[in-house]
Write a protein that holds these residues in place. Structure first.
Motif, PDB file in Angstrom:
ATOM      1  N   VAL A   1      -0.415   4.123   3.993  1.00  0.00           N
ATOM      2  CA  VAL A   1       0.014   4.716   5.256  1.00  0.00           C
ATOM      3  C   VAL A   1      -1.234   4.966   6.096  1.00  0.00           C
ATOM      4  N   LYS A   2      -1.219   4.490   7.323  1.00  0.00           N
ATOM      5  CA  LYS A   2      -2.355   4.683   8.210  1.00  0.00           C
ATOM      6  C   LYS A   2      -2.426   6.129   8.693  1.00  0.00           C
ATOM      7  N   ASP A   3      -3.610   6.530   9.090  1.00  0.00           N
ATOM      8  CA  ASP A   3      -3.817   7.863   9.629  1.00  0.00           C
ATOM      9  C   ASP A   3      -2.906   8.082  10.836  1.00  0.00           C
ATOM     10  N   GLY A   4      -2.226   9.225  10.850  1.00  0.00           N
ATOM     11  CA  GLY A   4      -1.330   9.547  11.950  1.00  0.00           C
ATOM     12  C   GLY A   4       0.085   9.053  11.770  1.00  0.00           C
ATOM     13  N   GLU A   5       0.356   8.304  10.693  1.00  0.00           N
ATOM     14  CA  GLU A   5       1.704   7.794  10.434  1.00  0.00           C
ATOM     15  C   GLU A   5       2.287   8.463   9.187  1.00  0.00           C
ATOM     16  N   VAL A   6       3.598   8.312   9.001  1.00  0.00           N
ATOM     17  CA  VAL A   6       4.292   8.887   7.856  1.00  0.00           C
ATOM     18  C   VAL A   6       5.113   7.789   7.182  1.00  0.00           C
ATOM     19  N   MET A   7       5.101   7.773   5.872  1.00  0.00           N
ATOM     20  CA  MET A   7       5.847   6.766   5.119  1.00  0.00           C
ATOM     21  C   MET A   7       7.344   6.885   5.387  1.00  0.00           C
ATOM     22  N   SER A   8       8.029   5.761   5.484  1.00  0.00           N
ATOM     23  CA  SER A   8       9.469   5.746   5.734  1.00  0.00           C
ATOM     24  C   SER A   8      10.244   6.210   4.504  1.00  0.00           C
ATOM     25  N   ASP A   9      11.468   6.682   4.727  1.00  0.00           N
ATOM     26  CA  ASP A   9      12.326   7.081   3.610  1.00  0.00           C
ATOM     27  C   ASP A   9      12.555   5.921   2.642  1.00  0.00           C
ATOM     28  N   ASP A  10      12.755   4.718   3.186  1.00  0.00           N
ATOM     29  CA  ASP A  10      13.018   3.560   2.325  1.00  0.00           C
ATOM     30  C   ASP A  10      11.846   3.307   1.378  1.00  0.00           C
ATOM     31  N   ASP A  11      10.627   3.409   1.894  1.00  0.00           N
ATOM     32  CA  ASP A  11       9.456   3.179   1.051  1.00  0.00           C
ATOM     33  C   ASP A  11       9.260   4.302   0.032  1.00  0.00           C
ATOM     34  N   ILE A  12       9.596   5.526   0.430  1.00  0.00           N
ATOM     35  CA  ILE A  12       9.494   6.647  -0.506  1.00  0.00           C
ATOM     36  C   ILE A  12      10.488   6.466  -1.656  1.00  0.00           C
ATOM     37  N   LEU A  13      11.704   6.081  -1.324  1.00  0.00           N
ATOM     38  CA  LEU A  13      12.739   5.926  -2.348  1.00  0.00           C
ATOM     39  C   LEU A  13      12.451   4.764  -3.291  1.00  0.00           C
ATOM     40  N   ALA A  14      11.797   3.731  -2.788  1.00  0.00           N
ATOM     41  CA  ALA A  14      11.538   2.533  -3.600  1.00  0.00           C
ATOM     42  C   ALA A  14      10.103   2.501  -4.105  1.00  0.00           C
ATOM     43  N   GLN A  15       9.522   3.628  -4.350  1.00  0.00           N
ATOM     44  CA  GLN A  15       8.101   3.740  -4.649  1.00  0.00           C
ATOM     45  C   GLN A  15       7.675   2.845  -5.813  1.00  0.00           C
ATOM     46  N   ASP A  16       6.746   1.935  -5.539  1.00  0.00           N
ATOM     47  CA  ASP A  16       6.250   1.022  -6.565  1.00  0.00           C
ATOM     48  C   ASP A  16       4.730   1.081  -6.654  1.00  0.00           C
ATOM     49  N   PHE A  17       4.154   2.239  -6.379  1.00  0.00           N
ATOM     50  CA  PHE A  17       2.707   2.410  -6.351  1.00  0.00           C
ATOM     51  C   PHE A  17       2.336   3.752  -6.960  1.00  0.00           C
ATOM     52  N   PHE A  18       1.050   3.954  -7.155  1.00  0.00           N
ATOM     53  CA  PHE A  18       0.517   5.267  -7.513  1.00  0.00           C
ATOM     54  C   PHE A  18      -0.601   5.602  -6.536  1.00  0.00           C
ATOM     55  N   VAL A  19      -0.656   6.852  -6.115  1.00  0.00           N
ATOM     56  CA  VAL A  19      -1.666   7.253  -5.144  1.00  0.00           C
ATOM     57  C   VAL A  19      -3.036   7.303  -5.814  1.00  0.00           C
ATOM     58  N   ASP A  20      -4.059   7.425  -4.978  1.00  0.00           N
ATOM     59  CA  ASP A  20      -5.421   7.157  -5.463  1.00  0.00           C
ATOM     60  C   ASP A  20      -6.006   8.192  -6.407  1.00  0.00           C
ATOM     61  N   ASN A  21      -5.369   9.336  -6.570  1.00  0.00           N
ATOM     62  CA  ASN A  21      -5.889  10.306  -7.532  1.00  0.00           C
ATOM     63  C   ASN A  21      -5.041  10.388  -8.803  1.00  0.00           C
ATOM     64  N   VAL A  22      -4.235   9.355  -9.048  1.00  0.00           N
ATOM     65  CA  VAL A  22      -3.459   9.249 -10.292  1.00  0.00           C
ATOM     66  C   VAL A  22      -4.208   8.334 -11.256  1.00  0.00           C
ATOM     67  N   ILE A  23      -4.345   8.784 -12.492  1.00  0.00           N
ATOM     68  CA  ILE A  23      -4.963   7.988 -13.550  1.00  0.00           C
ATOM     69  C   ILE A  23      -3.915   7.707 -14.620  1.00  0.00           C
ATOM     70  N   GLY A  24      -3.790   6.447 -15.019  1.00  0.00           N
ATOM     71  CA  GLY A  24      -2.831   6.120 -16.074  1.00  0.00           C
ATOM     72  C   GLY A  24      -1.473   5.702 -15.582  1.00  0.00           C
ATOM     73  N   GLY A  25      -1.381   5.349 -14.291  1.00  0.00           N
ATOM     74  CA  GLY A  25      -0.126   4.818 -13.778  1.00  0.00           C
ATOM     75  C   GLY A  25       0.152   3.433 -14.353  1.00  0.00           C
ATOM     76  N   LYS A  26       1.368   2.942 -14.156  1.00  0.00           N
ATOM     77  CA  LYS A  26       1.745   1.619 -14.629  1.00  0.00           C
ATOM     78  C   LYS A  26       2.051   0.708 -13.463  1.00  0.00           C
ATOM     79  N   LYS A  27       2.084  -0.546 -13.724  1.00  0.00           N
ATOM     80  CA  LYS A  27       2.466  -1.546 -12.726  1.00  0.00           C
ATOM     81  C   LYS A  27       3.503  -2.492 -13.320  1.00  0.00           C
TER      82      LYS A  27
END
Length: 378
Positions: free
Chosen positions: A352-378
């Motif tokens: 998400v770029k600075d000044g923007e907010v993630m859409s509901d669709d992307d939040i619900l279909a989350q297929d990522f881990f944010v940058d301070n998560v260790i041990g996520g899966k893909k």
């Protein structure tokens, strides 16, 4: 199939924070206009409930059941006679789901609540067979002929990550005991990590996976591993009390999940993220009774629906409680957005770029881990 017409309510009282109302972030919306239906007194409604587990599982099924009980009691519906609870209905057993629905319809159910996302497809098919019954399903806005409901749980997870980081003085390391690598679980992990980062920009969240929705031994083992690695505070997305109890046995602290888990480990649980389904259920019941229900309605609620249990006052100082409550207000009034930019994943990509907010669709279909998560899966 195990059927219970509830003659005795063996559920814990809903926590004080489960108020009958949700924040403005989650107003219900209709996907199409509904047809006129016959009216009846709301207290006369017969409610069917389909659960994948038992209603005293200490987790997800219990949270759903408590929400239904609360909604029925608020509306004068007799839970002893008019709340028909069907437990241990496997999401993978289509024939069992079909026979369960048939039995509920035969017993006069006006509304049938599918209390786990795995029922969605089959209930959408069965609605065509039983058009006079309202089907309401916990899922993410997929079908047009059943009511779908969901809670912005990430708002509560963000608050608990913030709380954990505030409590974790002298360390940047937090833990998280996760169940299955699935979108809703990834959402909980990420929101917890973002909340921790909001309190401490250097916070990191180490994740360990149970690869099961309910496994006491693995959940306990994961919590112990995190503790042995020097982590003192952790979040969780699980239904059993294994993580809180392991923390208590080893001098660590955690956030409960689904229901208030403080009683399971009073020396370890700081608070719990709890699902407050009752306001959604009440709205569906009232609109069914007055004939204005839209079978394609979609509920995606935040605010007090993504609730926290009362703080453990023996563990959480008042100053920190006040900070968490202040952040809750900022989320509720829109001053703080959980998935606001700039936001990067754990591979360094900008989500998400600075000044923007993630859409509901992307939040619900989350297929990522944010940058301070260790041990996520893909």
């Amino acid at each position: 199939m195990k059927k219970k017409l509830l003659s005795l309510l063996m559920v814990t009282a809903l926590t004080a924070s489960l108020v009958a109302g949700c924040g403005s972030n989650g107003d219900s919306k209709d996907k199409s206009s509904g047809s006129d239906r016959e009216t009846k007194d709301v207290s006369e409604l017969v409610i069917g409930e389909i659960e994948y587990s038992v209603i005293d599982d200490g987790g997800w099924a219990q949270s759903m059941h408590e929400g239904l009980v609360k909604a029925c009691e608020d509306l004068g519906i007799d839970t002893k006679t008019n709340l028909l609870t069907m437990e241990e209905i496997s999401e993978e057993d289509t024939s069992l789901i079909e026979s369960t629905v048939e039995e509920l319809v035969d017993e006069g159910a006006d509304i049938i609540f599918g209390c786990s996302a795995g029922y969605s497809a089959i209930l959408a098919e069965l609605q065509q067979e039983y058009p006079d019954v309202i089907f309401a399903q916990q899922s993410n806005d997929v079908y047009d002929n059943i009511i779908e409901f969901q809670i912005r749980g990430y708002e509560g997870d963000f608050l608990t990550g913030y709380l954990s980081a505030l409590m974790n003085e002298g360390s940047d390391q937090l833990g998280f005991c996760a169940s299955m690598d699935e979108a809703s679980v990834r959402t909980a992990i990420n929101a917890y990590a973002l909340g921790a980062k909001y309190a401490n920009p250097d916070a990191k969240v180490q994740v360990l996976w149970a690869d099961s929705w309910y496994d006491l031994d693995v959940e306990s083992q994961n919590a112990k591993t995190l503790i042995d690695n020097g982590i003192k505070y952790m979040g969780m997305e699980a239904s059993s009390p294994a993580v809180p109890q392991t923390c208590e046995e080893n001098g660590a602290f955690c956030i409960g999940y689904n229901v208030d888990m403080q009683a399971s480990a009073p020396k370890a649980v700081l608070t719990s993220f709890v699902w407050n389904w009752a306001p959604i259920f009440e709205d569906i019941m009232k609109k069914t009774a007055d004939g204005t229900i839209d079978i394609s309605a979609n509920y995606y609620e935040g605010g007090e629906c993504a609730a926290l249990a009362p703080f453990n006052k023996d563990l959480v100082p008042q100053e920190i409680q006040d900070k968490v409550e202040a952040l809750r207000e900022k989320i509720n009034n829109g001053d703080v957005q959980v998935y606001a930019g700039e936001l990067k994943d754990d591979q360094g990509n900008v989500l998400v770029k600075d000044g923007e907010v993630m859409s509901d669709d992307d939040i619900l279909a989350q297929d990522f881990f944010v940058d301070n998560v260790i041990g996520g899966k893909k």
